[in-house]
Design a protein around this motif. Structure first.
Motif, mmCIF file in Angstrom:
data_model
loop_
_atom_site.group_PDB
_atom_site.id
_atom_site.type_symbol
_atom_site.label_atom_id
_atom_site.label_comp_id
_atom_site.label_asym_id
_atom_site.label_seq_id
_atom_site.Cartn_x
_atom_site.Cartn_y
_atom_site.Cartn_z
ATOM 1 N N VAL A 81 0.887 -1.168 0.000
ATOM 2 C CA VAL A 81 0.000 0.000 0.000
ATOM 3 C C VAL A 81 0.921 1.213 0.000
ATOM 4 O O VAL A 81 1.864 1.267 0.784
ATOM 5 N N SER A 82 0.673 2.169 -0.893
ATOM 6 C CA SER A 82 1.586 3.310 -0.977
ATOM 7 C C SER A 82 0.820 4.618 -1.061
ATOM 8 O O SER A 82 -0.387 4.636 -1.304
ATOM 9 N N PHE A 83 1.556 5.692 -0.922
ATOM 10 C CA PHE A 83 0.945 7.017 -0.990
ATOM 11 C C PHE A 83 0.324 7.262 -2.366
ATOM 12 O O PHE A 83 -0.625 8.054 -2.495
ATOM 13 N N PHE A 112 14.305 15.844 -10.405
ATOM 14 C CA PHE A 112 13.049 15.168 -10.094
ATOM 15 C C PHE A 112 13.245 13.682 -10.341
ATOM 16 O O PHE A 112 13.771 13.288 -11.388
ATOM 17 N N TYR A 113 12.832 12.854 -9.388
ATOM 18 C CA TYR A 113 12.955 11.392 -9.552
ATOM 19 C C TYR A 113 11.576 10.779 -9.708
ATOM 20 O O TYR A 113 10.633 11.149 -8.995
ATOM 21 N N TYR A 114 11.483 9.800 -10.609
ATOM 22 C CA TYR A 114 10.208 9.116 -10.835
ATOM 23 C C TYR A 114 10.497 7.646 -11.111
ATOM 24 O O TYR A 114 11.199 7.333 -12.079
ATOM 25 N N ASN A 130 -4.082 8.226 7.751
ATOM 26 C CA ASN A 130 -4.174 8.818 9.085
ATOM 27 C C ASN A 130 -2.815 8.894 9.781
ATOM 28 O O ASN A 130 -2.744 9.165 10.972
ATOM 29 N N GLY A 131 -1.743 8.627 9.045
ATOM 30 C CA GLY A 131 -0.404 8.744 9.619
ATOM 31 C C GLY A 131 -0.125 7.718 10.696
ATOM 32 O O GLY A 131 0.704 7.931 11.576
ATOM 33 N N LYS A 132 -0.825 6.574 10.645
ATOM 34 C CA LYS A 132 -0.676 5.569 11.701
ATOM 35 C C LYS A 132 0.502 4.630 11.448
ATOM 36 O O LYS A 132 0.913 3.893 12.337
HETATM 37 N N1 LIG Z 1 8.701 9.641 -7.429
HETATM 38 C C1 LIG Z 1 8.577 8.339 -7.201
HETATM 39 O O1 LIG Z 1 8.952 7.529 -8.031
HETATM 40 C C2 LIG Z 1 7.984 7.855 -5.915
HETATM 41 C C3 LIG Z 1 7.977 6.499 -5.604
HETATM 42 C C4 LIG Z 1 7.452 6.094 -4.378
HETATM 43 C C5 LIG Z 1 6.926 7.050 -3.513
HETATM 44 N N2 LIG Z 1 6.944 8.352 -3.880
HETATM 45 C C6 LIG Z 1 6.458 9.397 -2.954
HETATM 46 O O2 LIG Z 1 7.076 9.183 -1.724
HETATM 47 C C7 LIG Z 1 6.277 9.712 -0.700
HETATM 48 C C8 LIG Z 1 6.210 8.704 0.415
HETATM 49 O O3 LIG Z 1 5.474 7.583 -0.022
HETATM 50 P P1 LIG Z 1 5.198 6.392 0.981
HETATM 51 O O4 LIG Z 1 4.405 5.390 0.247
HETATM 52 O O5 LIG Z 1 6.471 6.038 1.642
HETATM 53 O O6 LIG Z 1 4.221 7.140 2.011
HETATM 54 P P2 LIG Z 1 4.082 7.004 3.577
HETATM 55 O O7 LIG Z 1 4.556 5.683 4.040
HETATM 56 O O8 LIG Z 1 2.703 7.446 3.872
HETATM 57 O O9 LIG Z 1 5.090 8.082 4.128
HETATM 58 C C9 LIG Z 1 4.808 9.444 4.040
HETATM 59 C C10 LIG Z 1 5.570 10.149 5.116
HETATM 60 O O10 LIG Z 1 5.420 11.560 4.940
HETATM 61 C C11 LIG Z 1 5.549 12.129 6.207
HETATM 62 N N3 LIG Z 1 5.028 13.475 6.189
HETATM 63 C C12 LIG Z 1 3.754 13.894 6.045
HETATM 64 N N4 LIG Z 1 3.716 15.247 6.081
HETATM 65 C C13 LIG Z 1 4.992 15.667 6.244
HETATM 66 C C14 LIG Z 1 5.620 16.938 6.360
HETATM 67 N N5 LIG Z 1 4.912 18.078 6.283
HETATM 68 N N6 LIG Z 1 6.963 16.993 6.496
HETATM 69 C C15 LIG Z 1 7.682 15.870 6.565
HETATM 70 N N7 LIG Z 1 7.163 14.634 6.458
HETATM 71 C C16 LIG Z 1 5.836 14.540 6.299
HETATM 72 C C17 LIG Z 1 4.847 11.198 7.149
HETATM 73 O O11 LIG Z 1 5.507 11.327 8.388
HETATM 74 P P3 LIG Z 1 4.837 11.012 9.821
HETATM 75 O O12 LIG Z 1 4.000 9.761 9.609
HETATM 76 O O13 LIG Z 1 6.016 10.798 10.698
HETATM 77 O O14 LIG Z 1 3.999 12.173 10.195
HETATM 78 C C18 LIG Z 1 5.093 9.829 6.513
HETATM 79 O O15 LIG Z 1 6.158 9.167 7.133
HETATM 80 C C19 LIG Z 1 4.931 10.056 -1.335
HETATM 81 O O16 LIG Z 1 4.853 11.443 -1.522
HETATM 82 C C20 LIG Z 1 4.973 9.328 -2.656
HETATM 83 O O17 LIG Z 1 4.207 9.975 -3.636
HETATM 84 C C21 LIG Z 1 7.459 8.775 -5.044
#
Ligand SMILES: NC(=O)c1ccc[n+]([C@@H]2O[C@H](COP(=O)([O-])OP(=O)(O)OC[C@H]3O[C@@H](n4cnc5c(N)ncnc54)[C@H](OP(=O)(O)O)[C@@H]3O)[C@@H](O)[C@H]2O)c1
Length: 333
Positions: free
Chosen positions: A38-40, A275-277, A322-324
């Motif tokens: 599950v991802s963002f 920018f990374y993707y 929910n940041g859990k």
């Molecule tokens: N470009 C790419 O190829 C690529 C690939 C994968 C993921 N991503 C991006 O990577 C990010 C993370 O993805 P994920 O799946 O790892 O999500 P995730 O597990 O939900 O992690 C998101 C993190 O963001 C933190 N956060 C929220 N608001 C923040 C703020 N204002 N300042 C600092 N940290 C903050 C949260 O921290 P707390 O829970 O500690 O509050 C949480 O740890 C997403 O934006 C996603 O789109 C990009």
């Protein structure tokens, strides 16, 4: 069974549906899914804010780990019974998925499917950014935003292993976890992040990994030391904006252009913005082999917050939204 994202809204928009297992086409293998992350990205897809996402309804699921159960015509290099992984972008939240064979990467024997799933998209994203985009070196200082998240926990581990000093932003409740990974935590909710980073790294940082986008990019760039690099890989801070999803990306391009133009004008001081993707292909497959090797050797440990049955995908998304979660939420079929 498959999980269908029916419409824009909250996790209640996910439906569990019965489906027949598809027949693999030419060049495809049928994979029985064991685990998927599950991802963002799915959070953004629920809000219709993920770049070029399919029209509703569709089956989400960015990556999968599973076992090959049958092969279409003209498939070489993979056999029935192999354990494999693939980056799908969407479509992985199914019990059976037909996957182009050239997208399949072997999963090492003995590596748990859930752990492999937690290391697939997130592992390659973190590995390519640390070792290719930013090329982090020993002695550098690096700022990782979202250090407690699925990608962030791996970014911290890889930058620490590369010999860097790491500062990581996270909610207070996750600071112990971030500290255990080897980073100095900064509470982005209550602290002035820029002031705290300047206190800890008076000369600036050599790299910033920024998934927040929006106004955070200017702050991140200003924290760079001469010759430093800002790696932007998301736009999490614009999730609740009311504009079209493309608007934040256009703003990012405009911002990046002003920094690139600063180079001939002598304002850049060697600083770069990139920018990374993550995308499927040979480069992803090669990186995933490296990542799995690190995981198999115990040098990279993807933290799993929860393992849920796939039919509870909505609960997985709820926890993430929910940041859990600290680390990854994995769905098991
Ligand atoms: N470009 C790419 O190829 C690529 C690939 C994968 C993921 N991503 C991006 O990577 C990010 C993370 O993805 P994920 O799946 O790892 O999500 P995730 O597990 O939900 O992690 C998101 C993190 O963001 C933190 N956060 C929220 N608001 C923040 C703020 N204002 N300042 C600092 N940290 C903050 C949260 O921290 P707390 O829970 O500690 O509050 C949480 O740890 C997403 O934006 C996603 O789109 C990009």
């Amino acid at each position: 069974m498959e999980i269908v994202l029916t419409d824009r809204g909250g996790p209640e928009k996910l439906r569990v549906a019965d489906t027949d297992s598809p027949a693999p086409g030419r060049g495809e293998a049928l994979v029985r899914v064991l685990a998927s992350g599950v991802s963002f990205a799915e959070v953004q897809m629920l809000s219709h804010r993920y770049p070029m996402q399919p029209k509703y309804p569709f089956v989400p699921g960015y990556d999968l780990v599973g076992e090959v159960t049958s092969l279409g015509e003209d498939v070489t290099g993979v056999a029935v019974g192999d354990r494999v992984a693939a980056l799908m972008v969407t479509g992985a939240w199914r019990t059976h998925v037909a996957v182009k064979a050239d997208r399949l990467v072997p999963v090492p024997d003995g590596l748990d499917a859930g752990v492999a799933a937690a290391a697939t998209m997130n592992g390659v994203t973190a590995w390519q950014m640390v070792h290719q985009t930013a090329a982090v070196r020993p002695g550098q200082t690096v700022l990782v935003h979202g250090a407690s998240g699925g990608v962030g926990t791996l970014l911290v581990q890889l930058t620490v292993a590369a010999g860097a000093k790491v500062l990581g932003t996270a909610s207070q409740s996750k600071h112990d976890a971030v500290r255990t990974l080897g980073a100095t935590p900064i509470d982005y909710r209550t602290e002035d992040v820029a002031a705290r980073v300047r206190e800890l790294a008076p000369g600036g940082v050599d790299a910033v990994f920024d998934h927040l986008g929006g106004d955070s990019l200017r702050v991140s760039y200003d924290l760079l030391a001469d010759g430093g690099i800002l790696v932007n890989y998301g736009s999490a801070s614009t999730l609740n904006d009311n504009n079209h999803w493309v608007v934040p990306y256009l703003r990012t391009i405009r911002r990046f252009a002003s920094w690139w133009l600063g180079k001939p004008l002598g304002r850049a001081r060697g600083r770069r913005a990139s920018f990374y993707y993550v995308k499927p292909g040979a480069s992803f497959n090669r990186a995933l082999v490296e990542v799995y090797q690190l995981v198999a050797e115990g040098k990279l440990v993807p933290p799993i917050d929860q393992r849920l049955p796939m039919k509870e995908a909505a609960e997985g998304l709820r926890l993430l939204m929910n940041g859990k979660a600290t680390g990854k939420i994995v769905l098991e079929a």
